[in-house]
Design a protein around this motif. Sequence first.
Motif: not given
Length: 246
Positions: A13-15, A17-28, A106-112, A121-123
Amino acid sequence: MDGGVLNNPRTVEEVFKDFKGRRNALIKALTTDVEEFFQQCDPDKENLCLYGYPSGQWEVNLPAEEVPPEIPEPALGINFARDGMQEKDWLALVAVHSDAWLLSVAFYFGARFGFDKADRKRLFNMINDLPTIFEVVTGDARKQVKDKSSVSNHSGSKSKSNSKTSKLSKSQVKDEDEGFDEEDEEEHGETLCGACGENYASDEFWICCDICERWFHGKCVKITPARAEHIKQYKCPSCSNKRARP
């Protein structure tokens, strides 16, 4: 360089949330702030990157100096191709690279933090439920939703053009016509904001661009219901900023 690293997202969930924040910034950067983004990507400058931060802010800057970087870096040198191709094609190219960068982070955080197969899979499924930046920037996300609604809509349902013309918030429409609100909710349910890419919500004010016919949260394009009442033809930031480039 990236303040989001300090957050150290450790759960799915935290990863996300991080993804969505970055994505919203790039779309903006590539939609509502596209004029400013275009100006900052000066081809005469050194290799520049587009960064999106968890806070929703974006930045055009030089790449991180440390090697290897603390987190994956976005595409390098996005500014060099700016004047060598059509603006819409250049923005689409930046969008594709931005999508790839978001996944890598996102998957860097997942691996880390040791996500197992089920977590990964859920992410991915959570990420995959959102349209890509490329789809938002090019309008493909809107086309996909339109194709879906054209198949599922009943012949008697109200058209989007009617609510677009009125430029009313869903709460206003509900007060006037309860029956129409229920039908309109079904039709708009999968509509995506052209700025942030988020789904339609019945308790928020939306407005449709009369040029590209994309829908936007009023808050994303800084339009209030009161202001919308006085707009005869609304142009979104992208359509307003379109002009011939030298």
